[in-house]
Design a protein around this motif. Structure first.
Motif, PDB file in Angstrom:
ATOM      1  N   VAL A 255      68.043  81.819 123.533  1.00  0.00           N
ATOM      2  CA  VAL A 255      68.641  80.921 122.309  1.00  0.00           C
ATOM      3  C   VAL A 255      68.566  81.249 120.885  1.00  0.00           C
ATOM      4  N   ASN A 256      67.436  81.755 120.803  1.00  0.00           N
ATOM      5  CA  ASN A 256      67.164  82.076 119.372  1.00  0.00           C
ATOM      6  C   ASN A 256      66.324  83.450 119.525  1.00  0.00           C
ATOM      7  N   PRO A 257      67.217  84.621 119.729  1.00  0.00           N
ATOM      8  CA  PRO A 257      66.794  86.082 119.703  1.00  0.00           C
ATOM      9  C   PRO A 257      66.060  86.603 118.299  1.00  0.00           C
ATOM     10  N   PHE A 258      66.308  85.637 117.180  1.00  0.00           N
ATOM     11  CA  PHE A 258      66.117  86.445 116.043  1.00  0.00           C
ATOM     12  C   PHE A 258      64.653  86.765 115.834  1.00  0.00           C
ATOM     13  N   PRO A 259      63.522  86.226 116.339  1.00  0.00           N
ATOM     14  CA  PRO A 259      62.199  86.469 115.997  1.00  0.00           C
ATOM     15  C   PRO A 259      61.974  88.088 116.564  1.00  0.00           C
ATOM     16  N   ILE A 260      62.534  88.203 117.649  1.00  0.00           N
ATOM     17  CA  ILE A 260      62.431  89.585 118.201  1.00  0.00           C
ATOM     18  C   ILE A 260      63.088  90.632 117.740  1.00  0.00           C
ATOM     19  N   VAL A 261      64.227  90.172 117.283  1.00  0.00           N
ATOM     20  CA  VAL A 261      65.144  91.187 116.465  1.00  0.00           C
ATOM     21  C   VAL A 261      64.361  91.431 115.192  1.00  0.00           C
ATOM     22  N   LYS A 262      63.944  90.527 114.432  1.00  0.00           N
ATOM     23  CA  LYS A 262      63.224  90.834 113.081  1.00  0.00           C
ATOM     24  C   LYS A 262      62.038  91.911 113.428  1.00  0.00           C
ATOM     25  N   HIS A 263      61.348  91.756 114.458  1.00  0.00           N
ATOM     26  CA  HIS A 263      60.289  92.515 114.567  1.00  0.00           C
ATOM     27  C   HIS A 263      60.431  93.810 115.424  1.00  0.00           C
ATOM     28  N   ALA A 264      61.590  94.210 115.920  1.00  0.00           N
ATOM     29  CA  ALA A 264      62.077  95.449 116.623  1.00  0.00           C
ATOM     30  C   ALA A 264      62.012  96.663 115.483  1.00  0.00           C
ATOM     31  N   PHE A 265      61.559  97.860 115.873  1.00  0.00           N
ATOM     32  CA  PHE A 265      61.581  99.022 115.068  1.00  0.00           C
ATOM     33  C   PHE A 265      62.915  99.223 114.705  1.00  0.00           C
ATOM     34  N   PHE A 266      63.858  99.430 115.650  1.00  0.00           N
ATOM     35  CA  PHE A 266      65.211  99.363 115.474  1.00  0.00           C
ATOM     36  C   PHE A 266      65.844  98.814 116.548  1.00  0.00           C
ATOM     37  N   THR A 267      67.186  98.374 116.265  1.00  0.00           N
ATOM     38  CA  THR A 267      68.104  97.875 117.301  1.00  0.00           C
ATOM     39  C   THR A 267      69.067  99.011 117.701  1.00  0.00           C
ATOM     40  N   VAL A 268      69.681  98.809 119.013  1.00  0.00           N
ATOM     41  CA  VAL A 268      70.445 100.079 119.389  1.00  0.00           C
ATOM     42  C   VAL A 268      71.572  99.337 120.055  1.00  0.00           C
ATOM     43  N   LEU A 269      72.786  99.902 119.962  1.00  0.00           N
ATOM     44  CA  LEU A 269      74.304  99.565 120.431  1.00  0.00           C
ATOM     45  C   LEU A 269      74.810 100.761 121.146  1.00  0.00           C
ATOM     46  N   THR A 270      75.109 100.529 122.322  1.00  0.00           N
ATOM     47  CA  THR A 270      75.585 101.902 122.959  1.00  0.00           C
ATOM     48  C   THR A 270      77.090 101.665 123.733  1.00  0.00           C
ATOM     49  N   SER A 271      77.761 100.398 123.267  1.00  0.00           N
ATOM     50  CA  SER A 271      78.671 100.023 123.881  1.00  0.00           C
ATOM     51  C   SER A 271      80.016 101.048 124.226  1.00  0.00           C
ATOM     52  N   HIS A 272      80.993 100.627 124.927  1.00  0.00           N
ATOM     53  CA  HIS A 272      82.130 101.531 125.308  1.00  0.00           C
ATOM     54  C   HIS A 272      83.004 101.124 124.157  1.00  0.00           C
ATOM     55  N   TYR A 273      83.114  99.773 123.887  1.00  0.00           N
ATOM     56  CA  TYR A 273      83.899  99.230 122.760  1.00  0.00           C
ATOM     57  C   TYR A 273      83.388  98.074 122.362  1.00  0.00           C
ATOM     58  N   GLU A 274      83.739  97.514 121.186  1.00  0.00           N
ATOM     59  CA  GLU A 274      83.372  96.484 120.440  1.00  0.00           C
ATOM     60  C   GLU A 274      84.391  95.886 119.701  1.00  0.00           C
ATOM     61  N   GLY A 275      84.184  95.032 118.809  1.00  0.00           N
ATOM     62  CA  GLY A 275      85.151  94.274 117.873  1.00  0.00           C
ATOM     63  C   GLY A 275      84.414  94.363 116.533  1.00  0.00           C
ATOM     64  N   PHE A 276      83.779  93.739 116.203  1.00  0.00           N
ATOM     65  CA  PHE A 276      82.939  93.741 114.882  1.00  0.00           C
ATOM     66  C   PHE A 276      81.434  93.199 115.258  1.00  0.00           C
ATOM     67  N   PRO A 277      80.592  94.021 115.820  1.00  0.00           N
ATOM     68  CA  PRO A 277      79.592  93.308 116.739  1.00  0.00           C
ATOM     69  C   PRO A 277      78.452  92.716 116.059  1.00  0.00           C
ATOM     70  N   ARG A 278      78.501  91.537 116.274  1.00  0.00           N
ATOM     71  CA  ARG A 278      77.359  90.527 115.647  1.00  0.00           C
ATOM     72  C   ARG A 278      75.707  91.236 116.056  1.00  0.00           C
ATOM     73  N   VAL A 279      75.682  91.974 116.767  1.00  0.00           N
ATOM     74  CA  VAL A 279      74.323  92.725 117.009  1.00  0.00           C
ATOM     75  C   VAL A 279      73.963  93.391 115.969  1.00  0.00           C
TER      76      VAL A 279
END
Length: 364
Positions: A255-279
């Motif tokens: 429900v609240n992913p933000f602590p784990i997002v904050k401490h990640a070294f970096f985030t990866v997105l590999t989608s086939h398509y998106e819109g304006f990705p919130r990730v």
């Protein structure tokens, strides 16, 4: 108007699960804070995200009776709610698939000159009826079709020839996200991908293959994949076949992913398509650099290559793997990307995006 306020109905599939639904909830907060009277109509009884305004949950009726007669009754209830409240604007965030049902809603429930449609994915077939003739009839009477990226705006114009198109990016509530992320010190020895686990859209297979090919497993830089979806089991089997079950860790939706997002070294997105990705914008707002494939649409309009992250060719395992290695090995590149992350999404603040919505909503 009610009490001098412009009265708005936001119609959404739900207020749970996906980025489009989260954006609908955030839009209700943004417009409420901007002084509009907001009502939210949900088609499904799925309420998870925080919102502001008066909720009208049609999903409760759907749960009681989803027969043909029940659907017709819901349509009447929906129409009566819209007419009774005499909204100044209707903002429709739903995806659309059935040509005739969309035509009926557009004419029987909505008031076409007061209806704004929001297109939140480059896969525009999810929003427009399959029948192009019906699509043109429905959308040509709308004063605005809001596209959440410039690429979406261009493809809609090219496909349908509409001239009533406006580009308004998804906003980011940095203050709220930073608060939810907390102040605890965390371990950054992992990279992160999060969202719906649906390979046909998010292409986690590409992510796993690139990670397996990179130096990250040998350096004990883990990969966390966070979320729920139909392909969790298949992807876990793929990871097991690569003997990486101790390096690639699946975690259920948070429900609240933000602590784990904050401490990640970096985030990866590999989608086939998106819109304006919130990730991407959520990660950057927390100071976490992003590595993304150059899918349509959104990433190239957010990521400044080598400034707040890296943008690489889509569907290219070698390029993605090399980019992972660069962010881990090149300390100066990583420092620059991390230092620029938050400021790079400052233009997406609630106030800035609210001003763009106000510009069209106050033209009554």
């Amino acid at each position: 108007m009610s009490n001098g306020k412009t009265k708005i109905a936001i119609v959404s599939r739900s207020l749970a699960i996906g980025g489009a639904e989260r954006s609908s909830a955030l839009l209700s907060i943004l417009l409420s804070n901007a002084g509009f009277e907001v009502h939210i109509v949900t088609i499904l009884d799925e309420i998870e995200f925080e919102y502001q305004g008066q909720l009208f949950n049609l999903g409760v009726l759907k749960n009681k009776d989803d027969s043909i007669i029940g659907r017709f009754k819901r349509l009447l209830v929906f129409r009566d709610y819209i007419r009774k409240n005499r909204f100044d604007w209707i903002i429709d965030n739903r995806t659309s698939r059935s040509s005739w049902s969309d035509f009926i809603v557009s004419r029987f429930v909505f008031d076409p000159p007061k209806t704004i449609y929001v297109i939140r994915s480059f896969n525009i077939q999810k929003y427009f009826p399959k029948n192009h003739w019906i699509a043109r009839i429905i959308y040509r009477h709308s004063p605005y079709i809001v596209c959440v990226s410039e690429e979406i705006k261009q493809v809609v114009q090219k496909t349908y020839g509409y001239t009533n198109l406006v580009r308004i990016y998804n906003p980011i509530d940095t203050k709220e996200i930073v608060s939810l992320a907390g102040n605890e010190i965390g371990d950054d020895s992992y990279i992160l991908a999060y969202g719906r686990i649906e390979d046909a859209t998010k292409n986690y297979s590409l992510l796993i293959d690139a990670y397996a090919r990179s130096i990250l497993p040998k350096q004990n830089m883990l990969l966390f994949i966070v979320g729920d979806g139909s392909d969790v089991l298949n992807l876990k089997q793929k990871v097991e076949a690569l003997s990486l079950s101790n390096k690639i860790i699946f975690k259920p939706k948070m429900v609240n992913p933000f602590p784990i997002v904050k401490h990640a070294f970096f985030t990866v997105l590999t989608s086939h398509y998106e819109g304006f990705p919130r990730v991407i914008i959520e990660s950057l707002s927390l100071g976490t650099p992003v590595l993304s494939v150059d899918c349509q649409s959104g990433p190239k309009e957010i990521i400044q290559n080598e400034k707040n992250g890296l943008l690489v060719e889509n569907h290219n395992v070698a390029k993605l793997s090399e980019a992972m290695n660069r962010l881990v090995q090149d300390q100066e590149l990583y420092r620059v990307c991390k230092a620029n992350a938050q400021e790079s999404v400052a233009h997406l603040s609630l106030d800035n995006i609210a001003a763009q919505w106000k510009e069209i909503l106050e033209k009554i």
